[in-house]
Design an enzyme around this catalytic site. Sequence first.
Site, PDB file in Angstrom:
ATOM      1  N   CYS A  13      -5.265  -0.260   0.052  1.00 54.43           N
ATOM      2  CA  CYS A  13      -6.074   0.254  -1.071  1.00 54.43           C
ATOM      3  C   CYS A  13      -7.257  -0.639  -1.446  1.00 54.43           C
ATOM      4  O   CYS A  13      -8.123  -0.216  -2.215  1.00 54.43           O
ATOM      5  CB  CYS A  13      -5.195   0.456  -2.296  1.00 54.43           C
ATOM      6  SG  CYS A  13      -3.787   1.525  -1.991  1.00 54.43           S
ATOM      7  N   HIS A  21      -8.520   8.600  -5.888  1.00 53.70           N
ATOM      8  CA  HIS A  21      -8.420   7.315  -5.183  1.00 53.70           C
ATOM      9  C   HIS A  21      -8.452   7.545  -3.670  1.00 53.70           C
ATOM     10  O   HIS A  21      -7.423   7.522  -3.005  1.00 53.70           O
ATOM     11  CB  HIS A  21      -7.119   6.624  -5.610  1.00 53.70           C
ATOM     12  CG  HIS A  21      -6.770   5.377  -4.852  1.00 53.70           C
ATOM     13  ND1 HIS A  21      -7.713   4.514  -4.312  1.00 53.70           N
ATOM     14  CD2 HIS A  21      -5.550   4.823  -4.555  1.00 53.70           C
ATOM     15  CE1 HIS A  21      -7.094   3.505  -3.712  1.00 53.70           C
ATOM     16  NE2 HIS A  21      -5.786   3.677  -3.841  1.00 53.70           N
ATOM     17  N   CYS A  81      -4.113  -3.000  -6.963  1.00 56.37           N
ATOM     18  CA  CYS A  81      -2.903  -3.358  -6.234  1.00 56.37           C
ATOM     19  C   CYS A  81      -3.074  -2.841  -4.814  1.00 56.37           C
ATOM     20  O   CYS A  81      -3.918  -1.980  -4.549  1.00 56.37           O
ATOM     21  CB  CYS A  81      -1.663  -2.758  -6.900  1.00 56.37           C
ATOM     22  SG  CYS A  81      -1.627  -0.955  -6.981  1.00 56.37           S
ATOM     23  N   GLY A 123      -1.016  -1.666  -1.118  1.00 56.09           N
ATOM     24  CA  GLY A 123       0.218  -1.295  -0.459  1.00 56.09           C
ATOM     25  C   GLY A 123       0.795  -2.403   0.393  1.00 56.09           C
ATOM     26  O   GLY A 123       0.061  -3.202   0.968  1.00 56.09           O
TER      27      GLY A 123
END
Length: 423
Positions: free
Chosen positions: A123, A379, A409, A411
């Site tokens: 991400c 996103h 954050c 993954g």
Amino acid sequence: MMSLARQRLSQVQSHLASSEVDIPRGRESVLRKSPDDVVVTCALRTPLTRGGKGGFKDTAAADLLAHTFQSLISRSHIDPNLVEDISVGNVLAPGAGATEFRAAALVAGFPETTAVKSVNRQCSSGLQACVDIANAIRCGMIEVGVGAGVESMSSQYGPGAVSEFSDLLENHQEAKNCKVPMGVLSEQMASDRQITRNVQDAFAARSFQRAEAAQKAGKFDEEITPMKVKWVDPKTDEEKEIVVDKDDGIRPGMTVEGLGKIKPAFKKDGSIHAGNASQVSDGAAAVLMMKRSTAERLGQNIWGKFVCSSVVGVKPLLMGIGPWMAIPVVLEKAGIGKEEVDVWEINEAFASQCVWCVKELGLDESKVNPNGGAIAFGHPLGCTGARQVSTLFNQLGRTGKKVGVTSMCVGTGMGMAAIWVKE
């Protein structure tokens, strides 16, 4: 022998000192201008559209990227022959899209002398792409570069995006945890840390409401490059040509009560659902960067500068706490406190993790995603980190503020953050 040791120690100290000088410390130093600053002279994005349903559902990721590159060249008036390297964040395309993204750059008007690479840090891929270009400029590898990100979740999202684990990985517990679906582990985190559904829904409703207000006020218009695409009507199978010029995932009139009617997605009595988690989306974004001295020589309009970044690892099952770990690190690198940051763009992967991070960091909620976030408008995994840059700079400019932070954050258990200054 001792003299050689002292000489080596002196060299190491010199290297450390010079690297520390590269990152200004304290708000005054962060705001100070230097010819060697890595500056942003243009940042833009496509609209973000709903995966499988929205305006870009029938548009390839490389086509989104090519259009974004063309718009970047047009808006910035940069001579594409001066761009030495492009880094593109992507998560889902095979090989992170390296081949088609090189082709997209050529279609957009960059010459064969402009190098292109793709990068996948889940991400944070779009931010990593921007940071890679900034660091290449800072160390003298290149003078002018583009950090970008793109994702077509309509065409490439699904179980096939994760490879099967070998026995070696399956037999190591922490390694095995890397493939636990993010929704499942976020549900567990919400339960363990007592983040109630009502708290999550209140956060999500605020994201929708802020995004709706921002869209109505035209706040996203400056950062968006409209795109004409072919779109197949799912009701008639008729192919049409449409112009996509707005984020189409923003739901008007969203309330806590409305969100309360949505069924949990990962657990029968769970708290996470489609309304309080980031939307599956399509989109692209790009950021043009160079040294301040280069920008001044070329007559480029300087928006602001990149200051520094951080990346950290956390337990795979706690990937949602990534910003909580990464943000203090980047603030320490710059020597500033959280109260000295004017705007925070923190990716809303899930309301549960974002609420927790904001609370534990003690951030002023009015400064966090003031125009909504990924829950409201989406996103696209590889795009978000680059998208946040354009959103942040436009918000800082509108409000006359200076210091902003982007973070997310990541993954498999990571977090990333970066500090930017508007001029």
